[in-house]
Design a protein around this motif. Structure first.
Motif, PDB file in Angstrom:
ATOM      1  N   UNK A  71      -9.519  31.204 -16.497  1.00  0.00           N
ATOM      2  CA  UNK A  71      -9.081  30.061 -17.297  1.00  0.00           C
ATOM      3  C   UNK A  71     -10.140  29.712 -18.332  1.00  0.00           C
ATOM      4  N   UNK A  72      -9.728  29.568 -19.598  1.00  0.00           N
ATOM      5  CA  UNK A  72     -10.692  29.091 -20.589  1.00  0.00           C
ATOM      6  C   UNK A  72     -10.266  27.767 -21.243  1.00  0.00           C
ATOM      7  N   UNK A  73      -9.160  27.213 -20.793  1.00  0.00           N
ATOM      8  CA  UNK A  73      -8.728  25.885 -21.240  1.00  0.00           C
ATOM      9  C   UNK A  73      -7.684  25.407 -20.233  1.00  0.00           C
ATOM     10  N   UNK A  74      -7.881  24.217 -19.675  1.00  0.00           N
ATOM     11  CA  UNK A  74      -6.985  23.761 -18.613  1.00  0.00           C
ATOM     12  C   UNK A  74      -5.653  23.204 -19.116  1.00  0.00           C
ATOM     13  N   UNK A  75      -5.536  22.918 -20.401  1.00  0.00           N
ATOM     14  CA  UNK A  75      -4.265  22.413 -20.924  1.00  0.00           C
ATOM     15  C   UNK A  75      -3.783  21.179 -20.179  1.00  0.00           C
ATOM     16  N   UNK A  76      -4.656  20.192 -20.030  1.00  0.00           N
ATOM     17  CA  UNK A  76      -4.319  18.991 -19.258  1.00  0.00           C
ATOM     18  C   UNK A  76      -3.115  18.277 -19.850  1.00  0.00           C
ATOM     19  N   UNK A  77      -2.217  17.858 -18.969  1.00  0.00           N
ATOM     20  CA  UNK A  77      -1.014  17.098 -19.322  1.00  0.00           C
ATOM     21  C   UNK A  77      -0.070  17.853 -20.262  1.00  0.00           C
ATOM     22  N   UNK A  78      -0.184  19.180 -20.297  1.00  0.00           N
ATOM     23  CA  UNK A  78       0.691  19.985 -21.136  1.00  0.00           C
ATOM     24  C   UNK A  78       1.802  20.677 -20.351  1.00  0.00           C
ATOM     25  N   UNK A  79       1.783  20.541 -19.034  1.00  0.00           N
ATOM     26  CA  UNK A  79       2.829  21.160 -18.231  1.00  0.00           C
ATOM     27  C   UNK A  79       4.186  20.500 -18.469  1.00  0.00           C
ATOM     28  N   UNK A  84       7.715  16.697 -13.749  1.00  0.00           N
ATOM     29  CA  UNK A  84       8.110  16.063 -14.994  1.00  0.00           C
ATOM     30  C   UNK A  84       7.271  16.526 -16.170  1.00  0.00           C
ATOM     31  N   UNK A  85       7.755  16.293 -17.372  1.00  0.00           N
ATOM     32  CA  UNK A  85       7.058  16.759 -18.568  1.00  0.00           C
ATOM     33  C   UNK A  85       5.762  15.987 -18.796  1.00  0.00           C
ATOM     34  N   UNK A  86       4.715  16.730 -19.124  1.00  0.00           N
ATOM     35  CA  UNK A  86       3.449  16.124 -19.490  1.00  0.00           C
ATOM     36  C   UNK A  86       2.682  15.494 -18.351  1.00  0.00           C
ATOM     37  N   UNK A  87       3.003  15.863 -17.114  1.00  0.00           N
ATOM     38  CA  UNK A  87       2.327  15.250 -15.968  1.00  0.00           C
ATOM     39  C   UNK A  87       1.511  16.260 -15.156  1.00  0.00           C
ATOM     40  N   UNK A  88       1.384  17.470 -15.640  1.00  0.00           N
ATOM     41  CA  UNK A  88       0.635  18.488 -14.914  1.00  0.00           C
ATOM     42  C   UNK A  88      -0.082  19.341 -15.942  1.00  0.00           C
ATOM     43  N   UNK A  89      -1.013  20.149 -15.498  1.00  0.00           N
ATOM     44  CA  UNK A  89      -1.720  20.989 -16.455  1.00  0.00           C
ATOM     45  C   UNK A  89      -1.004  22.326 -16.669  1.00  0.00           C
ATOM     46  N   UNK A  90      -1.313  22.955 -17.795  1.00  0.00           N
ATOM     47  CA  UNK A  90      -0.779  24.278 -18.120  1.00  0.00           C
ATOM     48  C   UNK A  90      -1.905  25.096 -18.742  1.00  0.00           C
ATOM     49  N   UNK A  91      -2.732  25.727 -17.895  1.00  0.00           N
ATOM     50  CA  UNK A  91      -3.939  26.399 -18.387  1.00  0.00           C
ATOM     51  C   UNK A  91      -3.651  27.595 -19.288  1.00  0.00           C
ATOM     52  N   UNK A  92      -4.671  27.938 -20.077  1.00  0.00           N
ATOM     53  CA  UNK A  92      -4.669  29.170 -20.858  1.00  0.00           C
ATOM     54  C   UNK A  92      -5.384  30.233 -20.020  1.00  0.00           C
ATOM     55  N   UNK A 328     -16.210  16.718 -16.116  1.00  0.00           N
ATOM     56  CA  UNK A 328     -16.371  15.814 -14.980  1.00  0.00           C
ATOM     57  C   UNK A 328     -15.054  15.089 -14.685  1.00  0.00           C
ATOM     58  N   UNK A 329     -14.702  15.040 -13.401  1.00  0.00           N
ATOM     59  CA  UNK A 329     -13.529  14.318 -12.892  1.00  0.00           C
ATOM     60  C   UNK A 329     -12.199  14.888 -13.393  1.00  0.00           C
ATOM     61  N   UNK A 330     -12.209  16.129 -13.888  1.00  0.00           N
ATOM     62  CA  UNK A 330     -10.976  16.774 -14.317  1.00  0.00           C
ATOM     63  C   UNK A 330     -10.820  18.111 -13.593  1.00  0.00           C
ATOM     64  N   UNK A 331      -9.583  18.478 -13.211  1.00  0.00           N
ATOM     65  CA  UNK A 331      -9.393  19.699 -12.413  1.00  0.00           C
ATOM     66  C   UNK A 331      -9.718  20.959 -13.187  1.00  0.00           C
ATOM     67  N   UNK A 332     -10.224  21.935 -12.453  1.00  0.00           N
ATOM     68  CA  UNK A 332     -10.490  23.256 -13.007  1.00  0.00           C
ATOM     69  C   UNK A 332     -10.154  24.294 -11.942  1.00  0.00           C
ATOM     70  N   UNK A 333      -9.554  25.407 -12.360  1.00  0.00           N
ATOM     71  CA  UNK A 333      -9.166  26.470 -11.424  1.00  0.00           C
ATOM     72  C   UNK A 333     -10.219  27.568 -11.412  1.00  0.00           C
ATOM     73  N   UNK A 334     -10.795  27.800 -10.245  1.00  0.00           N
ATOM     74  CA  UNK A 334     -11.707  28.929 -10.039  1.00  0.00           C
ATOM     75  C   UNK A 334     -10.879  30.079  -9.477  1.00  0.00           C
ATOM     76  N   UNK A 335     -10.842  31.196 -10.201  1.00  0.00           N
ATOM     77  CA  UNK A 335     -10.015  32.342  -9.816  1.00  0.00           C
ATOM     78  C   UNK A 335     -10.896  33.575  -9.630  1.00  0.00           C
TER      79      UNK A 335
END
Length: 398
Positions: A71-79, A84-92, A328-335
């Motif tokens: 992941x190089x960008x978490x795309x917060x609130x872009x899911x 529902x729309x805009x309530x989850x992340x959609x990472x790059x 800080x205080x924002x989700x990130x996916x370690x893969x």
């Protein structure tokens, strides 16, 4: 006389089934290319020199791995399709060259590898891309999806306002295809569901709806019951080189698939690798001038035997092209990807200095959702180590 009649009534269904089995074998027109205990690959000649490839995967004996770039960008609130729309992340997610992914998969599992295909739809042709629809990977929903061709408030085509997306769910015993609810996230929001992809029913694919059902490369998936007991143990994957979606779905129907049939990414992105036959179908450039990164794909499915791994243990992490600094205080996916039999630890370092224990012990399942509680600096690294042997590790540079 009554005894004879009762015996005939009892035997008739059995004899009928036996007769049907003897007179109709839907696989008789398929050429076997590779068969192992738990999986088989077949080839079928279609009209006009076209070809279809069928994979039959027994989930009781085979493992399915979702292989995805860093992941190089978490795309917060872009899911757009989870909770529902805009309530989850959609990472790059970083797009990875198919040949490199296949080579890495073989390094991890060697003779246990059976095959690999491309999977999720994507619509951005940069070094990293968001995925079209939600995915759940080993218990974590890793994306809410962003496609404009789906049941959102303002789709690019009105046809997609009211379609029902489908979810393919699988475990180590069976698979099923069911309706997907993008508001609640069902079935991805269920704890019992560990791995699932959301996608189109084949008849809702834009190639059929908006492009007059053109003949092309497609990958379609259905499920099939093998033993007559509740649950479909077999996953059937049909890859066609030049056919319509209807023709490809009809091939699965003739093999006995009765439930929903879904489609995953296809067209020029279509990829089919088999350990015995090599690269059977590879992603194609649309023209000679096109950037070769078109052949880089963000999400694959790998199929391998569940046999105990005899390969030297490894932990592999893809380094995104653009370094990312989790906030800080924002989700990130370690893969990561590994072939360990035990757990791993995840730690944050500044050079050789330990900054934080992210997780002292967690499953070696390739995914960890981390919410940093401290500010991070460029140059920090995330190290994933075997819990049993600290000398076996992979490292992600931030």
């Amino acid at each position: 006389m009554n005894v004879v009649i009762n015996l005939l009534l009892f035997l008739l269904p059995i004899l009928s089934s036996f007769w049907i089995a003897q007179t109709f074998n839907p696989l008789s027109s398929y050429q076997p290319l590779q068969s192992i205990d738990g999986a088989a690959l077949y080839k079928k000649e279609l009209t006009n020199g076209n070809e279809a490839y069928l994979q039959v995967i027994d989930l009781r004996k085979m493992e399915i791995d979702q292989i995805i770039g860093g992941v190089d960008n978490m795309g917060r609130n872009e899911g757009k399709y989870y909770q529902g729309e805009g309530k989850y992340y959609s990472p790059f997610f970083q797009r990875q060259l198919f040949s490199e992914v296949a080579d890495e998969y073989k390094k991890l599992y060697e003779n246990n590898v059976f095959s690999m295909i491309n999977c999720s739809f994507f619509e951005q042709y940069e070094s990293s891309t968001q995925l079209s629809f939600p995915i759940k990977l080993n218990g974590v929903v890793i994306t809410g999806g962003t496609s404009p061709y789906g049941p959102i408030k303002e789709p690019k085509d009105k046809y997609y306002s009211n379609i029902r997306l489908k979810a393919l769910v699988w475990n180590n015993k069976q698979a099923y295809i069911t309706d997907y609810d993008q508001v609640s996230g069902t079935p991805l929001n269920q704890n019992v569901v560990k791995n699932a992809i959301v996608t189109y029913r084949y008849s809702d694919h834009p190639a059929k709806v908006l492009a007059q059902n053109q003949a092309n490369k497609y990958q379609l998936i259905g499920t099939l019951d093998k033993d007559g007991v509740n649950g479909n143990e077999l996953l059937l994957i049909m890859t066609v080189k030049q056919a319509t979606l209807d023709e490809a779905a009809d091939l699965l129907r003739k093999l006995g698939v009765k439930g929903d049939i879904i489609t995953v990414d296809g067209g020029r992105s279509t990829y089919l690798f088999n350990s015995q036959n090599g690269n059977i179908i590879v992603p194609q450039l649309s023209n000679l001038q096109e950037n070769p990164t078109f052949r880089n794909l963000p999400h694959y499915l790998g199929f391998r035997k569940k046999s105990k791994n005899q390969v030297a243990p490894k932990i592999l992490i893809s380094q995104p092209v653009a370094k990312v600094l989790p906030k800080k205080d924002q989700p990130y996916l370690i893969l990561w990807r590994d072939n360990l039999n035990g757990d791993v630890s995840i730690k944050l370092y500044d050079g050789d200095k330990l900054i934080q224990n992210i997780s002292s012990r967690t499953a070696s399942d390739g995914i960890y959702e981390w919410i940093p509680r401290i500010s991070l600096k460029e140059g920090y690294s995330i190290r994933i180590s075997s819990w049993n042997n600290r000398n076996i590790f992979g490292q992600l540079q931030l």
